[in-house]
Design a protein around this motif. Structure first.
Motif, mmCIF file in Angstrom:
data_model
loop_
_atom_site.group_PDB
_atom_site.id
_atom_site.type_symbol
_atom_site.label_atom_id
_atom_site.label_comp_id
_atom_site.label_asym_id
_atom_site.label_seq_id
_atom_site.Cartn_x
_atom_site.Cartn_y
_atom_site.Cartn_z
ATOM 1 N N ARG A 209 47.552 53.616 43.600
ATOM 2 C CA ARG A 209 46.545 53.857 44.644
ATOM 3 C C ARG A 209 45.133 53.966 44.088
ATOM 4 N NH1 ARG A 209 50.783 57.487 45.470
ATOM 5 N NH2 ARG A 209 52.118 56.994 47.255
ATOM 6 N N ASN A 210 45.011 54.653 42.944
ATOM 7 C CA ASN A 210 43.670 54.878 42.378
ATOM 8 C C ASN A 210 43.417 54.044 41.133
ATOM 9 O OD1 ASN A 210 45.339 56.034 40.520
ATOM 10 N ND2 ASN A 210 44.389 58.075 40.566
ATOM 11 N N SER A 211 44.233 53.013 40.933
ATOM 12 C CA SER A 211 44.131 52.115 39.776
ATOM 13 C C SER A 211 44.475 52.808 38.467
ATOM 14 C CB SER A 211 42.713 51.510 39.667
ATOM 15 O OG SER A 211 42.369 50.822 40.837
ATOM 16 N N GLY A 212 45.041 54.005 38.533
ATOM 17 C CA GLY A 212 45.378 54.721 37.318
ATOM 18 C C GLY A 212 46.536 54.105 36.570
ATOM 19 N N SER A 213 47.401 53.412 37.296
ATOM 20 C CA SER A 213 48.544 52.756 36.670
ATOM 21 C C SER A 213 48.587 51.309 37.104
ATOM 22 C CB SER A 213 49.851 53.449 37.071
ATOM 23 O OG SER A 213 49.888 54.772 36.599
ATOM 24 N N ILE A 214 48.742 50.438 36.130
ATOM 25 C CA ILE A 214 48.884 49.008 36.388
ATOM 26 C C ILE A 214 50.053 48.509 35.555
ATOM 27 C CG2 ILE A 214 47.803 46.727 36.268
ATOM 28 C CD1 ILE A 214 45.081 48.137 36.410
ATOM 29 N N TYR A 215 50.933 47.756 36.180
ATOM 30 C CA TYR A 215 52.100 47.268 35.470
ATOM 31 C C TYR A 215 52.254 45.775 35.728
ATOM 32 C CZ TYR A 215 56.838 46.996 33.692
ATOM 33 O OH TYR A 215 57.949 46.665 32.957
ATOM 34 N N LYS B 152 52.247 39.159 31.231
ATOM 35 C CA LYS B 152 51.426 40.045 30.406
ATOM 36 C C LYS B 152 50.493 39.249 29.514
ATOM 37 C CE LYS B 152 54.315 44.177 30.256
ATOM 38 N NZ LYS B 152 55.230 45.020 29.472
ATOM 39 N N GLY B 153 49.246 39.704 29.452
ATOM 40 C CA GLY B 153 48.241 39.023 28.656
ATOM 41 C C GLY B 153 47.601 37.847 29.359
ATOM 42 N N ARG B 154 48.114 37.460 30.522
ATOM 43 C CA ARG B 154 47.555 36.316 31.254
ATOM 44 C C ARG B 154 47.028 36.709 32.632
ATOM 45 N NH1 ARG B 154 50.780 32.220 32.755
ATOM 46 N NH2 ARG B 154 52.662 33.516 32.959
ATOM 47 N N PHE B 155 47.691 37.640 33.294
ATOM 48 C CA PHE B 155 47.302 38.048 34.652
ATOM 49 C C PHE B 155 46.696 39.446 34.611
ATOM 50 C CE2 PHE B 155 50.618 35.411 37.268
ATOM 51 C CZ PHE B 155 50.232 34.262 36.583
ATOM 52 N N THR B 156 45.688 39.658 35.426
ATOM 53 C CA THR B 156 45.043 40.961 35.533
ATOM 54 C C THR B 156 44.906 41.333 37.003
ATOM 55 O OG1 THR B 156 43.762 40.547 33.514
ATOM 56 C CG2 THR B 156 43.006 42.319 34.962
ATOM 57 N N LEU B 157 45.404 42.513 37.346
ATOM 58 C CA LEU B 157 45.352 42.995 38.724
ATOM 59 C C LEU B 157 44.314 44.089 38.847
ATOM 60 C CD1 LEU B 157 46.433 43.126 41.594
ATOM 61 C CD2 LEU B 157 48.339 44.514 40.747
ATOM 62 N N SER B 158 43.515 44.021 39.886
ATOM 63 C CA SER B 158 42.510 45.052 40.156
ATOM 64 C C SER B 158 42.449 45.291 41.656
ATOM 65 C CB SER B 158 41.141 44.625 39.621
ATOM 66 O OG SER B 158 40.705 43.440 40.275
ATOM 67 N N ARG B 159 41.797 46.372 42.033
ATOM 68 C CA ARG B 159 41.643 46.663 43.453
ATOM 69 C C ARG B 159 40.284 47.295 43.707
ATOM 70 N NH1 ARG B 159 46.274 50.454 45.260
ATOM 71 N NH2 ARG B 159 45.049 50.608 47.192
ATOM 72 N N ASP B 160 39.812 47.137 44.923
ATOM 73 C CA ASP B 160 38.562 47.733 45.368
ATOM 74 C C ASP B 160 38.875 48.478 46.652
ATOM 75 O OD1 ASP B 160 36.076 48.366 46.416
ATOM 76 O OD2 ASP B 160 35.172 46.483 45.837
ATOM 77 N N ASN B 161 39.074 49.787 46.565
ATOM 78 C CA ASN B 161 39.477 50.556 47.743
ATOM 79 C C ASN B 161 38.372 50.586 48.801
ATOM 80 O OD1 ASN B 161 41.996 51.058 46.703
ATOM 81 N ND2 ASN B 161 41.522 53.130 46.019
ATOM 82 N N ALA B 162 37.136 50.524 48.382
ATOM 83 C CA ALA B 162 36.031 50.541 49.350
ATOM 84 C C ALA B 162 36.048 49.296 50.229
ATOM 85 C CB ALA B 162 34.700 50.652 48.621
ATOM 86 N N LYS B 163 36.554 48.199 49.691
ATOM 87 C CA LYS B 163 36.608 46.941 50.447
ATOM 88 C C LYS B 163 38.011 46.612 50.941
ATOM 89 C CE LYS B 163 32.668 44.861 48.069
ATOM 90 N NZ LYS B 163 32.182 43.706 47.254
ATOM 91 N N SER B 164 38.974 47.494 50.643
ATOM 92 C CA SER B 164 40.370 47.260 51.047
ATOM 93 C C SER B 164 40.877 45.915 50.547
ATOM 94 C CB SER B 164 40.519 47.351 52.576
ATOM 95 O OG SER B 164 40.223 48.655 53.030
ATOM 96 N N MET B 165 40.611 45.649 49.276
ATOM 97 C CA MET B 165 41.019 44.374 48.695
ATOM 98 C C MET B 165 41.629 44.577 47.327
ATOM 99 S SD MET B 165 38.161 41.573 49.771
ATOM 100 C CE MET B 165 39.322 40.266 49.382
ATOM 101 N N ALA B 166 42.510 43.669 46.969
ATOM 102 C CA ALA B 166 43.076 43.614 45.627
ATOM 103 C C ALA B 166 42.961 42.180 45.134
ATOM 104 C CB ALA B 166 44.529 44.062 45.637
ATOM 105 N N HIS B 167 42.837 42.051 43.817
ATOM 106 C CA HIS B 167 42.643 40.725 43.235
ATOM 107 C C HIS B 167 43.587 40.525 42.062
ATOM 108 C CE1 HIS B 167 38.986 40.372 45.602
ATOM 109 N NE2 HIS B 167 38.648 41.585 45.169
ATOM 110 N N LEU B 168 44.151 39.352 41.979
ATOM 111 C CA LEU B 168 45.010 38.994 40.855
ATOM 112 C C LEU B 168 44.363 37.821 40.132
ATOM 113 C CD1 LEU B 168 47.734 39.556 39.436
ATOM 114 C CD2 LEU B 168 48.698 37.729 40.858
ATOM 115 N N GLN B 169 43.799 38.095 38.971
ATOM 116 C CA GLN B 169 43.213 37.050 38.149
ATOM 117 C C GLN B 169 44.309 36.454 37.286
ATOM 118 O OE1 GLN B 169 39.982 35.811 38.040
ATOM 119 N NE2 GLN B 169 40.852 34.285 36.647
#
Length: 124
Positions: free
Chosen positions: A53-59, A65-82
């Motif tokens: 929920r707070n980006s404290g844990s990412i799995y 691993k090493g290729r994909f990166t997940l992030s989120r922006d709670n203010a915009k209600s969005m998540a991104h998978l690079q």
């Protein structure tokens, strides 16, 4: 009405990159863990990456691993998978899910809501 909408899929050559986005509405986004899953034809839906929920844990699954990166922006209600260094084996429909209970579920059954999916095709 809860809605998750994925975007950013497409056709890319092996070694290329894509950035998937998941836009959420109708829920308190910051109270849900977000997970990305993928499903190839004839295969079960498999976990790719999850973020708490707070980006404290990412799995990430070992396969990304090493290729994909997940992030989120709670203010915009969005998540991104690079997704970088894409491989033909990454070809699948990618889904984002929202999990209210488990914190960071690794199973599809852990998730309460799903988007409609976005197709990712990696050519060799």
């Amino acid at each position: 009405q809860v809605r998750l909408e994925e975007s950013g899929g497409g056709l890319v050559q092996a070694g290329g990159s894509l950035r998937l986005s998941c836009a959420a509405s109708g829920l308190t986004f910051s109270t849900y863990a977000i997970g990305w899953f993928r499903q190839a034809p004839g295969k079960e839906r498999e976990f790719v990456a999850g973020i708490s929920r707070n980006s404290g844990s990412i799995y990430n699954a070992d396969s990304v691993k090493g290729r994909f990166t997940l992030s989120r922006d709670n203010a915009k209600s969005m998540a991104h998978l690079q997704m970088n260094s894409l491989k033909p084996d990454d070809t699948a429909v990618y889904y984002c899910g929202a999990d209210r209970v488990h914190g960071l579920g690794l199973r599809a059954v852990d998730y309460d809501y799903w988007g409609q999916g976005t197709q990712v095709t990696v050519s060799s």
